[in-house]
Design a protein around this motif. Structure first.
Motif, PDB file in Angstrom:
ATOM      1  N   GLY A  95      15.423  47.101 114.406  1.00 18.15           N
ATOM      2  CA  GLY A  95      16.557  47.800 115.022  1.00 18.15           C
ATOM      3  C   GLY A  95      16.309  48.189 116.468  1.00 18.15           C
ATOM      4  N   ARG A  96      15.071  48.110 116.913  1.00 14.41           N
ATOM      5  CA  ARG A  96      14.767  48.448 118.307  1.00 14.41           C
ATOM      6  C   ARG A  96      15.101  47.261 119.200  1.00 14.41           C
ATOM      7  N   VAL A  97      15.136  47.520 120.507  1.00 12.58           N
ATOM      8  CA  VAL A  97      15.513  46.453 121.437  1.00 12.58           C
ATOM      9  C   VAL A  97      14.275  45.975 122.192  1.00 12.58           C
ATOM     10  N   LEU A  98      13.976  44.702 122.028  1.00 15.48           N
ATOM     11  CA  LEU A  98      12.831  44.108 122.712  1.00 15.48           C
ATOM     12  C   LEU A  98      13.024  44.263 124.215  1.00 15.48           C
ATOM     13  N   ALA A  99      11.987  44.805 124.904  1.00 15.65           N
ATOM     14  CA  ALA A  99      12.131  45.114 126.325  1.00 15.65           C
ATOM     15  C   ALA A  99      11.516  44.067 127.236  1.00 15.65           C
ATOM     16  N   GLU A 100      10.620  43.262 126.696  1.00  8.72           N
ATOM     17  CA  GLU A 100       9.927  42.235 127.484  1.00  8.72           C
ATOM     18  C   GLU A 100       9.760  41.013 126.605  1.00  8.72           C
ATOM     19  N   ASP A 101       9.756  39.829 127.209  1.00  5.47           N
ATOM     20  CA  ASP A 101       9.496  38.617 126.419  1.00  5.47           C
ATOM     21  C   ASP A 101       8.123  38.756 125.742  1.00  5.47           C
ATOM     22  N   VAL A 102       8.028  38.258 124.527  1.00  2.00           N
ATOM     23  CA  VAL A 102       6.709  38.190 123.882  1.00  2.00           C
ATOM     24  C   VAL A 102       6.443  36.738 123.499  1.00  2.00           C
ATOM     25  N   CYS A 103       5.155  36.361 123.439  1.00  2.00           N
ATOM     26  CA  CYS A 103       4.786  34.968 123.202  1.00  2.00           C
ATOM     27  C   CYS A 103       3.953  34.849 121.934  1.00  2.00           C
ATOM     28  N   ALA A 104       4.206  33.791 121.177  1.00  7.79           N
ATOM     29  CA  ALA A 104       3.425  33.509 119.969  1.00  7.79           C
ATOM     30  C   ALA A 104       1.955  33.356 120.344  1.00  7.79           C
ATOM     31  N   ARG A 105       1.094  33.879 119.488  1.00  9.44           N
ATOM     32  CA  ARG A 105      -0.344  33.800 119.752  1.00  9.44           C
ATOM     33  C   ARG A 105      -1.010  32.702 118.939  1.00  9.44           C
ATOM     34  N   ARG A 106      -0.233  31.848 118.301  1.00  9.15           N
ATOM     35  CA  ARG A 106      -0.791  30.765 117.517  1.00  9.15           C
ATOM     36  C   ARG A 106       0.302  29.753 117.171  1.00  9.15           C
ATOM     37  N   ASP A 107      -0.095  28.602 116.651  1.00 13.47           N
ATOM     38  CA  ASP A 107       0.861  27.632 116.122  1.00 13.47           C
ATOM     39  C   ASP A 107       1.210  28.026 114.690  1.00 13.47           C
ATOM     40  N   GLN A 108       2.410  27.712 114.284  1.00 13.83           N
ATOM     41  CA  GLN A 108       2.768  27.921 112.878  1.00 13.83           C
ATOM     42  C   GLN A 108       3.502  26.694 112.370  1.00 13.83           C
ATOM     43  N   PRO A 167       4.638  19.712 109.583  1.00 18.90           N
ATOM     44  CA  PRO A 167       3.720  19.379 110.679  1.00 18.90           C
ATOM     45  C   PRO A 167       3.152  20.629 111.347  1.00 18.90           C
ATOM     46  N   CYS A 168       1.966  20.497 111.887  1.00 21.79           N
ATOM     47  CA  CYS A 168       1.331  21.579 112.652  1.00 21.79           C
ATOM     48  C   CYS A 168       2.290  22.009 113.772  1.00 21.79           C
ATOM     49  N   GLY A 169       2.532  23.324 113.906  1.00 17.61           N
ATOM     50  CA  GLY A 169       3.413  23.818 114.979  1.00 17.61           C
ATOM     51  C   GLY A 169       4.881  23.516 114.742  1.00 17.61           C
ATOM     52  N   GLY A 170       5.239  23.104 113.536  1.00 18.09           N
ATOM     53  CA  GLY A 170       6.635  22.733 113.272  1.00 18.09           C
ATOM     54  C   GLY A 170       7.585  23.919 113.316  1.00 18.09           C
ATOM     55  N   ASP A 171       7.099  25.123 113.086  1.00 16.32           N
ATOM     56  CA  ASP A 171       7.959  26.308 113.177  1.00 16.32           C
ATOM     57  C   ASP A 171       7.947  26.807 114.617  1.00 16.32           C
ATOM     58  N   PHE A 172       6.765  27.116 115.134  1.00 19.78           N
ATOM     59  CA  PHE A 172       6.639  27.476 116.550  1.00 19.78           C
ATOM     60  C   PHE A 172       5.235  27.133 117.011  1.00 19.78           C
ATOM     61  N   THR A 173       5.090  27.055 118.322  1.00 22.12           N
ATOM     62  CA  THR A 173       3.772  26.720 118.870  1.00 22.12           C
ATOM     63  C   THR A 173       3.251  27.890 119.695  1.00 22.12           C
ATOM     64  N   ASP A 174       1.950  27.896 119.898  1.00 19.67           N
ATOM     65  CA  ASP A 174       1.274  28.924 120.695  1.00 19.67           C
ATOM     66  C   ASP A 174       2.008  29.073 122.035  1.00 19.67           C
ATOM     67  N   GLY A 175       2.334  30.313 122.413  1.00 22.29           N
ATOM     68  CA  GLY A 175       2.986  30.544 123.704  1.00 22.29           C
ATOM     69  C   GLY A 175       4.514  30.530 123.630  1.00 22.29           C
ATOM     70  N   GLN A 176       5.064  30.120 122.488  1.00 24.34           N
ATOM     71  CA  GLN A 176       6.533  30.098 122.385  1.00 24.34           C
ATOM     72  C   GLN A 176       7.090  31.513 122.520  1.00 24.34           C
ATOM     73  N   ARG A 177       8.237  31.639 123.256  1.00 28.03           N
ATOM     74  CA  ARG A 177       8.753  32.947 123.615  1.00 28.03           C
ATOM     75  C   ARG A 177       9.850  33.452 122.703  1.00 28.03           C
ATOM     76  N   MET A 178       9.837  34.768 122.476  1.00 34.45           N
ATOM     77  CA  MET A 178      11.040  35.462 122.019  1.00 34.45           C
ATOM     78  C   MET A 178      11.508  36.232 123.252  1.00 34.45           C
ATOM     79  N   THR A 179      12.759  36.007 123.658  1.00 36.82           N
ATOM     80  CA  THR A 179      13.182  36.558 124.950  1.00 36.82           C
ATOM     81  C   THR A 179      13.897  37.900 124.797  1.00 36.82           C
ATOM     82  N   ALA A 180      13.636  38.769 125.770  1.00 36.46           N
ATOM     83  CA  ALA A 180      14.260  40.083 125.833  1.00 36.46           C
ATOM     84  C   ALA A 180      15.468  39.990 126.770  1.00 36.46           C
ATOM     85  N   PRO A 181      16.469  40.857 126.633  1.00 39.16           N
ATOM     86  CA  PRO A 181      16.575  41.873 125.590  1.00 39.16           C
ATOM     87  C   PRO A 181      17.086  41.268 124.292  1.00 39.16           C
TER      88      PRO A 181
END
Ligand code: AMP
Ligand code: MG
Length: 390
Positions: free
Chosen positions: A30-43, A131-145
């Protein structure tokens, strides 16, 4: 009187985005993301089996093919060897696919005798491998807001982000004014009613992402109002309810001015909700809402929500309108914008026949506010009308 749009522009000028803070993931919904965050691994971090079955080489897969089972891979337990021609590895969902394998035959399509399997049913063409990284890859962003929904929280967890940068929750102080008001659960005298607006607005503000504090009801005299304003100190926004028109007992404007409020405007060309004032009071933004319960709630949607969105760092403060076909004709609108309580269903919108601004039952039955612009002409059934959902 000013237009709704002009009033909203003035209001947005009173506030700017709040600071950011780090919160544990478990408290970030329910909170609002204030800054982009990046994945720290492949999934997934490796090619993983999507099914229970046997890992083999794809170019050996055909009906009646036979393989020797040389080991096992389960979730959390990889097979350490390498798969050669004619071999299979027993594999379970979530296990890393062994080196040398690129196909999983599901167990239903196989018969097994000791360490020999035979493909007995059509194995299909899907490899059953994620496949490796098929969901997301290391460094992929969730963007704010971005307002974090439960699915976002799950994604952040999978990205291995234990703390999330979010906007501080806006603190809103709510002041009801009136000698006639008693808190819910109280014992009203014969000439009293229950204070409802504060509770509806608190619920609404919290849905919009604020922390709302209900202050004690201010009676209709100057010392009581002054005391209420002093209790509001520290809030980002103080919202008064009632006492904002021009009656003898409407003291909000005067007391706020005495306390130093620089008034941005007073009175907006809208129905319901004409007597609306706003300005800056010390460090806080101040908005004076009309007392009629429906007016207060409609003004909450039209004005408080954009202000909160600004405080929470969103660029687009105004609710986007949707449109629906008018079910029943409507007479021409007067010179003020009208936010009509309405019901939308299956692409059709119907305005309730009684639009009195004191009727909470009608508001509670409504799921939309249908907008009529000032001087909107008569409308026929089938016309497309703008609305916001509530
Ligand atoms: P006012 O703007 O103070 O003249 O109030 C307009 C109408 O709204 C009056 O009928 C008040 O009794 C009513 N009212 C004001 N504040 C509240 C409240 N917090 N809850 C319910 N009704 C209210
Ligand atoms: Mg009053």
């Amino acid at each position: 009187m000013i237009s709704v749009e002009a009033a909203r522009t003035h209001l947005l000028d009173l506030v700017s985005p709040l600071d950011m803070e780090q919160v544990p993931l478990a408290q970030a919904s329910g909170r609002v993301l204030a800054e982009d965050v990046c994945a720290r691994r492949d999934q997934p971090p490796f090619s993983a089996s999507a099914m229970d079955g046997y890992a083999v080489k794809a170019d050996e897969v055909e009906m009646h093919a036979m393989f020797q089972v040389i080991g096992e891979a389960a979730a959390g337990h990889s097979f350490s060897g390498k798969l050669e021609a004619g071999q299979a590895v027993r594999i379970f969902t979530g296990a890393p696919v062994p080196e040398g394998a690129d196909f999983v035959v599901i167990q239903e399509n196989v018969s097994r005798r000791n360490n020999l399997i035979t493909i007995t049913d059509d194995p299909g063409t899907s490899s059953n491998i994620r496949p490796c990284g098929g969901d997301f890859t290391d460094g992929q962003r969730m963007t704010a807001p971005r307002r974090l929904r439960p699915a976002d929280i799950a994604l952040l967890a999978a990205m291995n982000i234990p703390e999330v940068p979010v906007r501080r929750r806006p603190i809103v102080a709510l002041i009801s004014t009136g000698d006639e008001l008693v808190m819910p659960g109280g014992t009203p005298g014969p000439d009293q009613i229950i204070a409802s607006n504060t509770f509806g607005l608190k619920a609404m503000l919290e849905e919009f992402g604020a922390a709302a504090r209900i202050l004690p009801i201010a009676r209709d005299n100057e010392p009581a109002l002054r005391a209420a304003f002093s209790l509001a100190r520290g809030a980002d926004l103080v919202v008064t309810i009632g006492g904002a028109s021009v009656g003898d007992h409407d003291l909000v404007g005067k007391v706020a001015a005495d306390l130093g409020m620089e008034r941005a405007f007073y009175k907006v060309a809208m129905r319901p909700g004409k007597p609306l004032m706003a300005g800056r009071l010390n460090q806080m933004a101040m908005i004076g809402l009309p007392g009629n319960p429906v007016s207060a709630m409609v003004c909450g949607h039209v004005f408080l929500q954009p202000v909160l969105r600004r405080l929470l760092g969103f660029d687009q403060e105004v609710d986007r309108f949707q449109s629906a076909r008018l079910a029943k004709p409507l007479p021409a609108n007067g010179p003020r914008a009208h936010y009509m309580r309405a019901a939308v269903s299956a692409g059709e919108i119907t305005a309730f026949s009684n639009q009195d601004s004191s009727l909470l039952t009608v508001l509670s039955d409504a799921n939309a506010l249908m907008l009529r612009a000032p001087n909107d002409p008569e409308r026929a059934a089938g016309d497309m009308m703008s609305y916001i959902t509530i």
